[in-house]
Motif scaffolding. Sequence first.
Motif, PDB file in Angstrom:
ATOM      1  N   THR A  94       0.816  -1.210   0.000  1.00 34.49           N
ATOM      2  CA  THR A  94       0.000   0.000   0.000  1.00 34.49           C
ATOM      3  C   THR A  94       0.852   1.264   0.000  1.00 34.49           C
ATOM      4  O   THR A  94       0.513   2.247  -0.670  1.00 34.49           O
ATOM      5  N   ASN A  97      -3.740  -6.489   8.081  1.00 33.08           N
ATOM      6  CA  ASN A  97      -3.633  -6.139   6.662  1.00 33.08           C
ATOM      7  C   ASN A  97      -2.292  -6.548   6.081  1.00 33.08           C
ATOM      8  O   ASN A  97      -2.222  -7.031   4.944  1.00 33.08           O
ATOM      9  N   GLN A 140     -10.458   3.394   1.331  1.00 35.49           N
ATOM     10  CA  GLN A 140     -10.710   3.958   2.658  1.00 35.49           C
ATOM     11  C   GLN A 140     -10.087   5.345   2.777  1.00 35.49           C
ATOM     12  O   GLN A 140     -10.716   6.280   3.286  1.00 35.49           O
ATOM     13  N   GLU A 161      -7.657  -0.356   1.257  1.00 35.13           N
ATOM     14  CA  GLU A 161      -6.994   0.733   1.990  1.00 35.13           C
ATOM     15  C   GLU A 161      -7.001   2.028   1.180  1.00 35.13           C
ATOM     16  O   GLU A 161      -7.254   3.105   1.732  1.00 35.13           O
ATOM     17  N   THR A 217      -4.979  -3.771  -0.443  1.00 32.03           N
ATOM     18  CA  THR A 217      -4.502  -2.445  -0.844  1.00 32.03           C
ATOM     19  C   THR A 217      -5.612  -1.662  -1.526  1.00 32.03           C
ATOM     20  O   THR A 217      -5.774  -0.460  -1.272  1.00 32.03           O
TER      21      THR A 217
END
Length: 147
Positions: A8, A96, A44, A41, A38
Amino acid sequence: MDRVILDTDVSSLSLKRRLPSPALTRLIGKQPCITFVTLGELTQWAELRRWGRRNRDALDTWLDGVIILSYSEDVARTWGRISAAAIQRGPPRPANDTWIAACALTYGLPLATLNAKDFKDFKDFKDFKDFKDFAKHDGLNLIIQTR
């Protein structure tokens, strides 16, 4: 073209066109992939930071150029094995990061990260002799390793 999974942090810097030159050089000629984690994320972050249309379009355009590796039963089983080993060993790894490592191990792809410390327990112990906790899960190949 060889594939490589972007962690990420590398994905974010790539999206922003701020990836350090040495890291960028290591990725030349490789097909970038990201995991479903990823993608989650990045999504998000866009939501939490209330990205506008321009930034969301940039993310969509960037995502068009990567392969998104999906969740599978094999990935779940690998995650279960390596996360259980972490719990038995003592300090578990962040969920994660463990999912991303499970994808890399399952798909047999190297992982590009600037946060090697997040994945040290999954690293092949022959290369990092002091990180032996996940020796039985060796095979995670980190191609960019700082921190």
